[in-house]
Design an enzyme around this catalytic site. Sequence first.
Site, PDB file in Angstrom:
ATOM      1  N   CYS A   1       4.556  -6.863   1.070  1.00  0.00           N
ATOM      2  CA  CYS A   1       3.368  -6.768   1.916  1.00  0.00           C
ATOM      3  C   CYS A   1       2.310  -7.760   1.410  1.00  0.00           C
ATOM      4  O   CYS A   1       2.232  -8.068   0.223  1.00  0.00           O
ATOM      5  CB  CYS A   1       2.801  -5.349   1.882  1.00  0.00           C
ATOM      6  SG  CYS A   1       1.386  -5.137   3.012  1.00  0.00           S
TER       7      CYS A   1
ATOM      8  N   ASP B   1      -0.680  -7.159   1.129  1.00  0.00           N
ATOM      9  CA  ASP B   1      -1.728  -6.401   0.443  1.00  0.00           C
ATOM     10  C   ASP B   1      -2.029  -6.972  -0.946  1.00  0.00           C
ATOM     11  O   ASP B   1      -1.117  -7.191  -1.753  1.00  0.00           O
ATOM     12  CB  ASP B   1      -1.273  -4.933   0.326  1.00  0.00           C
ATOM     13  CG  ASP B   1      -2.411  -4.007  -0.088  1.00  0.00           C
ATOM     14  OD1 ASP B   1      -2.976  -4.207  -1.182  1.00  0.00           O
ATOM     15  OD2 ASP B   1      -2.734  -3.084   0.676  1.00  0.00           O
TER      16      ASP B   1
ATOM     17  N   ARG C   1      -3.089  -5.709  -3.512  1.00  0.00           N
ATOM     18  CA  ARG C   1      -2.829  -4.839  -4.665  1.00  0.00           C
ATOM     19  C   ARG C   1      -1.350  -4.785  -5.056  1.00  0.00           C
ATOM     20  O   ARG C   1      -0.964  -4.034  -5.956  1.00  0.00           O
ATOM     21  CB  ARG C   1      -3.332  -3.418  -4.358  1.00  0.00           C
ATOM     22  CG  ARG C   1      -4.822  -3.357  -4.089  1.00  0.00           C
ATOM     23  CD  ARG C   1      -5.210  -2.068  -3.391  1.00  0.00           C
ATOM     24  NE  ARG C   1      -4.578  -1.952  -2.079  1.00  0.00           N
ATOM     25  CZ  ARG C   1      -4.682  -0.880  -1.281  1.00  0.00           C
ATOM     26  NH1 ARG C   1      -5.395   0.140  -1.681  1.00  0.00           N
ATOM     27  NH2 ARG C   1      -4.081  -0.863  -0.104  1.00  0.00           N
TER      28      ARG C   1
ATOM     29  N   HIS D   1       4.787  -0.397   0.226  1.00  0.00           N
ATOM     30  CA  HIS D   1       3.930   0.369  -0.693  1.00  0.00           C
ATOM     31  C   HIS D   1       3.265   1.518   0.050  1.00  0.00           C
ATOM     32  O   HIS D   1       2.933   1.406   1.226  1.00  0.00           O
ATOM     33  CB  HIS D   1       2.874  -0.535  -1.329  1.00  0.00           C
ATOM     34  CG  HIS D   1       1.895  -1.103  -0.331  1.00  0.00           C
ATOM     35  ND1 HIS D   1       0.647  -0.556  -0.138  1.00  0.00           N
ATOM     36  CD2 HIS D   1       1.999  -2.132   0.543  1.00  0.00           C
ATOM     37  CE1 HIS D   1       0.023  -1.248   0.812  1.00  0.00           C
ATOM     38  NE2 HIS D   1       0.817  -2.209   1.248  1.00  0.00           N
TER      39      HIS D   1
ATOM     40  N   CYS E   1       0.059   1.805   2.873  1.00  0.00           N
ATOM     41  CA  CYS E   1       0.052   0.507   3.566  1.00  0.00           C
ATOM     42  C   CYS E   1      -0.746   0.591   4.877  1.00  0.00           C
ATOM     43  O   CYS E   1      -0.453   1.418   5.745  1.00  0.00           O
ATOM     44  CB  CYS E   1       1.487   0.081   3.855  1.00  0.00           C
ATOM     45  SG  CYS E   1       1.595  -1.567   4.608  1.00  0.00           S
TER      46      CYS E   1
END
Length: 211
Positions: free
Chosen positions: A43, A45, A47, A99, A102
């Site tokens: 992803c 993302d 993090r 994750h 998400c």
Amino acid sequence: MDTYYKSLLDKNKEWVKSKLDLDPEYFQKLSKGQSPPLLWIGCADSRVPANEIIGAQPGEVFVHRNIANLVVHTDMNMLSVVDYAVNVLKVKHVIVCGHYGCGGIQAAMSSKSFGLIDNWIRHIKNTYRLHQEELDSIKDENKRFDRYVELNVWEQVFDLAKTSIIQNAWNSGQELSLHGWVYSIKYGIVKEVISKLKNNSQLDTVYQLDF
Ligand code: CO
């Protein structure tokens, strides 16, 4: 200059120095070429940084990231990355890593429109439809969200296995395993949703390709 932006350039210089302190030839060696054993599809993302969460060094992971770690079989970007990784770099493992928490999956759970991204999110809604019975039976919304994240990874690994690139590699005897992971941002730990997929026998026959 904006201090945050300027700090990025300063941090780059510090990072170069720290690498060279350990090995003066570090960048010269890396510049000779790459032969990573692993392709990561994750992803976007911020993090979930691919290299960091598996302790990988530069040169170890070929990376493709998009919103909700999707394998969309008409996505030329993803296909090109997979083709290059499998046929040129000859990676031995592909990890699709989602994750918990998400935002893409959360958006797909709701009926809210978010604009252009709705068209990307729609691919995730297909996963809901395929597993509607199981997902609807989970009354706790957080648990349903977590399970949806896992099922999304499951479907993306199988969508990857359906591509001609992966099936062709398996057909020609190339050593290649697909794995499905879900990373917990809260704990840092990975859960294996699919530990190892090494051939196309689990695909519905309509997807199995003869070469
Ligand atoms: Co995400």
